[in-house]
Design a protein around this motif. Structure first.
Motif, short mmCIF file in Angstrom:
data_model
loop_
_atom_site.label_atom_id
_atom_site.label_comp_id
_atom_site.label_asym_id
_atom_site.label_seq_id
_atom_site.Cartn_x
_atom_site.Cartn_y
_atom_site.Cartn_z
N SER A 279 0.84 -1.21 0.00
CA SER A 279 0.00 0.00 0.00
C SER A 279 0.87 1.25 0.00
O SER A 279 0.60 2.21 -0.74
CB SER A 279 -0.91 0.00 1.23
N ALA A 280 1.90 1.26 0.84
CA ALA A 280 2.80 2.42 0.90
C ALA A 280 3.54 2.59 -0.42
O ALA A 280 3.73 3.71 -0.90
CB ALA A 280 3.79 2.24 2.06
N ARG A 281 3.95 1.49 -1.03
CA ARG A 281 4.65 1.54 -2.31
C ARG A 281 3.78 2.15 -3.40
O ARG A 281 4.26 2.89 -4.27
CB ARG A 281 5.08 0.12 -2.71
N LEU A 282 2.47 1.86 -3.32
CA LEU A 282 1.52 2.40 -4.31
C LEU A 282 1.04 3.80 -3.95
O LEU A 282 0.24 4.39 -4.69
CB LEU A 282 0.32 1.46 -4.43
N GLY A 283 1.48 4.32 -2.80
CA GLY A 283 1.08 5.66 -2.39
C GLY A 283 -0.28 5.74 -1.75
O GLY A 283 -0.86 6.83 -1.63
N LEU A 284 -0.81 4.61 -1.31
CA LEU A 284 -2.14 4.59 -0.70
C LEU A 284 -2.11 4.99 0.77
O LEU A 284 -3.12 5.45 1.32
CB LEU A 284 -2.76 3.20 -0.84
N CYS A 285 -0.99 4.76 1.44
CA CYS A 285 -0.87 5.14 2.84
C CYS A 285 0.56 5.57 3.12
O CYS A 285 1.46 5.34 2.29
CB CYS A 285 -1.27 3.99 3.78
N SER A 286 0.76 6.20 4.26
CA SER A 286 2.09 6.65 4.62
C SER A 286 2.91 5.50 5.19
O SER A 286 2.37 4.49 5.64
CB SER A 286 2.01 7.77 5.66
N SER A 287 4.20 5.66 5.20
CA SER A 287 5.08 4.65 5.79
C SER A 287 4.87 4.56 7.30
O SER A 287 5.19 3.53 7.91
CB SER A 287 6.55 4.97 5.48
N ASP A 288 4.31 5.61 7.91
CA ASP A 288 4.03 5.58 9.35
C ASP A 288 2.99 4.51 9.68
O ASP A 288 3.06 3.86 10.73
CB ASP A 288 3.53 6.95 9.83
N VAL A 289 1.99 4.35 8.81
CA VAL A 289 0.96 3.33 9.03
C VAL A 289 1.60 1.95 9.01
O VAL A 289 1.34 1.10 9.88
CB VAL A 289 -0.14 3.44 7.95
#
Length: 360
Positions: A279-289
């Motif tokens: 998800s983070a790689r696809l820009g859907l969520c932040s790396s913090d999540v």
């Protein structure tokens, strides 16, 4: 005591959560309107711990119970073992009005439910889950299945129980590894539905395994969320798919590693971390999540690192998954804590992520 309801019209049923509930099983089953023969399906481990209490309770209520045992372990959730359960039902002359009682963890619940859905074209059954994973997830919602050598839960049916009876006290005899594995599914509910619940788990991670009020609350809230989702989408045509967070990756890990290498919850734990990373790689969520999820799972003693499995082997397994659509792979991905979305991804994108994740 807490009683929840899975609202499915005429097929609605209660989830009763109460300490000491196992000692009331006879009156509870009679209260559902059953009489005569019942079959208790379990494994030898659970039979040694609880079969005497359950069988005495059923007999004391005027029922005629038979005990059917199958081996313990995911590798035994097969058509071959289901056949042995059918043999037991025939041997004990179980009729269409006879109830099956699933006494055990997810394997027993899935297997007994599948047998109930198919024996005599359907007989009633009751879930009495004895593992945390089964209490918060697999016992609720009517998904029944056995595995195929090519994939997990490929042979099954949606078939709802008449009731789910949960006794948190039985978790005191659960091995530590099994208890931790079940907690992965608890964490999942915080990620897909309730950020506040996720925060509760972070705050209480040090006492959540104590089988105290925090544990009971975690069970209740998990069942509450599962019941609401199933009530809105019984057969996974839409909303219910969010319950599969971590399962596309996780089921592939289980199948390729060989059933029994990882507990289901352990594979889901790794799968959720992978889903958050994707998800983070696809820009859907932040790396913090991703970091918070990975951190909580690690604190809870769950695995978070991908096993040494070739990316192609995982993709080949995912192609057989029920969550595949055409030539794309389907995932539940994370947009924020308490928020997820169903996305399709090309195999090339998944392959690239798997290669980068293994190197991280």
């Amino acid at each position: 005591m807490r009683t929840l309801s899975v609202d499915l019209g005429e097929r609605s049923y209660p989830i009763v959560i109460k300490r000491g509930l196992l000692s009331e099983v006879g009156s509870r089953v009679i209260g559902l309107g059953f009489n005569g023969r019942v079959a208790v399906v379990t494994n030898p481990t659970i039979a040694n711990l609880y079969a005497d209490r359950v069988m005495k309770g059923l007999k004391g209520a005027g029922l005629n119970p038979a005990l059917i045992t199958i081996p313990d372990g995911e590798e035994f959730k097969s058509l071959n073992e289901a056949g042995k359960v059918y043999d037991g039902l025939v041997r004990h002359r179980m009729e269409r009005s006879s109830a099956i009682i699933a006494l055990g963890g997810g394997v027993i619940g899935d297997m007994a439910g599948f047998v109930a859905a198919t024996y005599l074209r359907g007989v009633p059954y009751v879930q009495i889950p004895t593992t945390l994973l089964a209490q918060v997830d697999s016992s609720v919602g009517g998904k029944t299945a056995v595995n195929h050598p090519s994939g997990k839960n490929l042979i099954g049916a949606f078939y709802q129980p008449k009731a789910v009876f949960i006794d948190p006290d039985v978790l005191r005899t659960l091995p530590e590894r099994e208890l931790k594995a079940g907690m992965a599914e608890v964490v999942k509910y915080g990620v897909i539905w309730d950020e506040g619940f996720f925060g509760f788990l972070e705050k209480n991670s040090g006492v959540i395994y104590s089988i105290g009020r925090e544990t009971t609350h975690a069970i209740e809230r998990s069942c509450e969320i599962k019941a609401e989702v199933v009530g809105k989408d019984e057969t996974e045509s839409g909303l219910r798919s969010i319950l599969n967070l971590g399962h596309t990756f996780g089921h592939a890990i289980e199948a390729v590693s060989g059933y029994g290498t990882y507990r289901h919850g352990e594979a889901v734990s790794i799968g959720m971390v992978m889903a958050a990373g994707f998800s983070a790689r696809l820009g859907l969520c932040s790396s913090d999540v991703e970091a918070r999820l990975k951190g909580l799972l690690a604190v809870l003693g769950l695995p978070v690192d991908a096993p040494d499995i070739p990316a192609e082997a995982l993709i080949e397994s995912m192609r057989l998954d029920k969550k595949v659509s055409g030539d794309k792979l389907r995932f539940i991905l994370v947009t924020g804590l308490g928020q997820v979305v169903l996305k399709e991804a090309f195999e090339a994108d998944v392959r690239g992520f798997l290669l980068s994740f293994k190197k991280a």
